[in-house]
Design a protein around this motif. Structure first.
Motif, mmCIF file in Angstrom:
data_model
loop_
_atom_site.group_PDB
_atom_site.id
_atom_site.type_symbol
_atom_site.label_atom_id
_atom_site.label_comp_id
_atom_site.label_asym_id
_atom_site.label_seq_id
_atom_site.Cartn_x
_atom_site.Cartn_y
_atom_site.Cartn_z
ATOM 1 N N THR A 98 17.513 9.443 35.219
ATOM 2 C CA THR A 98 17.400 9.673 33.781
ATOM 3 C C THR A 98 15.940 9.956 33.448
ATOM 4 O O THR A 98 15.033 9.660 34.222
ATOM 5 C CB THR A 98 17.883 8.442 32.988
ATOM 6 N N ASN A 99 15.709 10.486 32.273
ATOM 7 C CA ASN A 99 14.364 10.833 31.826
ATOM 8 C C ASN A 99 13.642 9.577 31.338
ATOM 9 O O ASN A 99 14.016 9.012 30.312
ATOM 10 C CB ASN A 99 14.447 11.875 30.711
ATOM 11 N N PRO A 100 12.572 9.145 32.041
ATOM 12 C CA PRO A 100 11.837 7.962 31.597
ATOM 13 C C PRO A 100 10.745 8.279 30.570
ATOM 14 O O PRO A 100 10.070 7.379 30.095
ATOM 15 C CB PRO A 100 11.225 7.443 32.890
ATOM 16 N N TRP A 101 10.548 9.551 30.233
ATOM 17 C CA TRP A 101 9.525 9.964 29.284
ATOM 18 C C TRP A 101 10.087 9.970 27.862
ATOM 19 O O TRP A 101 11.212 10.378 27.638
ATOM 20 C CB TRP A 101 9.029 11.370 29.614
ATOM 21 N N ILE A 102 9.268 9.573 26.902
ATOM 22 C CA ILE A 102 9.625 9.663 25.491
ATOM 23 C C ILE A 102 8.651 10.636 24.834
ATOM 24 O O ILE A 102 7.430 10.437 24.909
ATOM 25 C CB ILE A 102 9.556 8.283 24.798
ATOM 26 N N THR A 103 9.178 11.672 24.222
ATOM 27 C CA THR A 103 8.337 12.647 23.529
ATOM 28 C C THR A 103 8.158 12.186 22.084
ATOM 29 O O THR A 103 9.132 12.010 21.353
ATOM 30 C CB THR A 103 8.979 14.046 23.560
ATOM 31 N N VAL A 104 6.907 11.993 21.705
ATOM 32 C CA VAL A 104 6.568 11.556 20.354
ATOM 33 C C VAL A 104 6.395 12.758 19.440
ATOM 34 O O VAL A 104 6.888 12.785 18.316
ATOM 35 C CB VAL A 104 5.288 10.689 20.368
ATOM 36 N N THR A 152 2.947 24.370 25.774
ATOM 37 C CA THR A 152 3.200 23.321 24.794
ATOM 38 C C THR A 152 2.517 22.037 25.248
ATOM 39 O O THR A 152 2.576 21.671 26.427
ATOM 40 C CB THR A 152 4.717 23.066 24.643
ATOM 41 N N GLU A 153 1.880 21.346 24.297
ATOM 42 C CA GLU A 153 1.303 20.033 24.586
ATOM 43 C C GLU A 153 2.183 18.982 23.923
ATOM 44 O O GLU A 153 2.494 19.071 22.733
ATOM 45 C CB GLU A 153 -0.120 19.930 24.045
ATOM 46 N N HIS A 154 2.609 18.023 24.729
ATOM 47 C CA HIS A 154 3.475 16.949 24.248
ATOM 48 C C HIS A 154 2.694 15.636 24.198
ATOM 49 O O HIS A 154 2.022 15.281 25.176
ATOM 50 C CB HIS A 154 4.674 16.758 25.192
ATOM 51 N N GLN A 155 2.782 14.949 23.080
ATOM 52 C CA GLN A 155 2.311 13.569 22.992
ATOM 53 C C GLN A 155 3.484 12.720 23.473
ATOM 54 O O GLN A 155 4.596 12.850 22.948
ATOM 55 C CB GLN A 155 1.916 13.204 21.560
ATOM 56 N N VAL A 156 3.266 11.876 24.473
ATOM 57 C CA VAL A 156 4.374 11.174 25.124
ATOM 58 C C VAL A 156 4.087 9.686 25.276
ATOM 59 O O VAL A 156 2.956 9.236 25.175
ATOM 60 C CB VAL A 156 4.662 11.771 26.523
ATOM 61 N N ILE A 157 5.162 8.974 25.548
ATOM 62 C CA ILE A 157 5.076 7.621 26.093
ATOM 63 C C ILE A 157 5.500 7.789 27.553
ATOM 64 O O ILE A 157 6.606 8.257 27.836
ATOM 65 C CB ILE A 157 6.011 6.633 25.351
ATOM 66 N N ASN A 158 4.611 7.458 28.469
ATOM 67 C CA ASN A 158 4.889 7.704 29.882
ATOM 68 C C ASN A 158 5.860 6.666 30.451
ATOM 69 O O ASN A 158 6.200 5.687 29.771
ATOM 70 C CB ASN A 158 3.579 7.790 30.684
ATOM 71 N N PRO A 159 6.322 6.853 31.677
ATOM 72 C CA PRO A 159 7.310 5.932 32.250
ATOM 73 C C PRO A 159 6.870 4.466 32.301
ATOM 74 O O PRO A 159 7.696 3.568 32.332
ATOM 75 C CB PRO A 159 7.532 6.483 33.653
#
Length: 184
Positions: A4-10, A24-31
């Motif tokens: 599953t995808n452990p990344w969260i795109t903010v 594209t630049e993504h602000q994320v919460i990493n795994p």
């Protein structure tokens, strides 16, 4: 581990776009749960590679200066293929454009992602057989040198590090395996 995808795109912001790519630049919460950024390059075409092989196992390599590498590169015929057409249509066009060759037999031998840590570029590689020579029609951005070599010489260029282009390396190594397995 789950697949599953452990990344969260903010948040996501398009940084750049042209006819071939979108960045594209993504602000994320990493795994691990921490904040971060992730740059993603989206390609608007397939990457297409063609290894032409005649009955005597000769092939044609294309030499050209590669701007991002600041170096000259020997490669199989390559280019982009539109998502709107079957990938083999792009392969036929690239083979004719870069070499002048027309093939009657096409065999897909490999699909691969070229740099999946930063891009979604999908490469599709073919072997082209039943070759006849026509006239090359390179694009205005291409200053190409065409070289006919025996497959064994092209394979040796991979082994000794002369050929470093990823699609060319994959095509030549996969073809060597197909030859050794008697499938070609």
């Amino acid at each position: 581990m789950e697949e599953t995808n452990p990344w969260i795109t903010v948040e996501s912001q398009q940084i750049y776009e042209n006819n071939w790519i979108k960045l594209t630049e993504h602000q994320v919460i990493n795994p691990s749960g921490g904040p971060g950024i992730y740059g993603e390059v989206h390609f608007k075409n397939y990457a297409i590679g063609v290894l032409p092989l005649d009955d005597d196992l000769n092939t044609w390599l294309v030499g050209q200066y590669r701007f991002p590498l600041k170096a000259y590169s020997w490669e199989i015929p390559e280019g982009g293929g539109s998502f709107d057409l079957p990938p083999v249509a792009g392969a036929k066009r690239e083979l004719l454009e870069e070499t002048g060759l027309v093939a009657t037999e096409w065999m897909e031998i490999q699909r691969m992602h070229l740099s999946n840590s930063v891009s979604d570029e999908l490469a599709i590689i073919y072997i082209a057989r039943g070759l006849t020579m026509g006239i090359a029609e390179p694009e205005e951005t291409e200053q190409l040198v065409l070289r006919k070599v025996h497959f064994d010489e092209a394979y040796e260029m991979v082994i000794n590090g002369t050929i470093t282009d990823s699609m060319s390396v994959a095509a030549l190594l996969k073809t060597k395996l197909l030859i050794l397995e008697g499938k070609l």
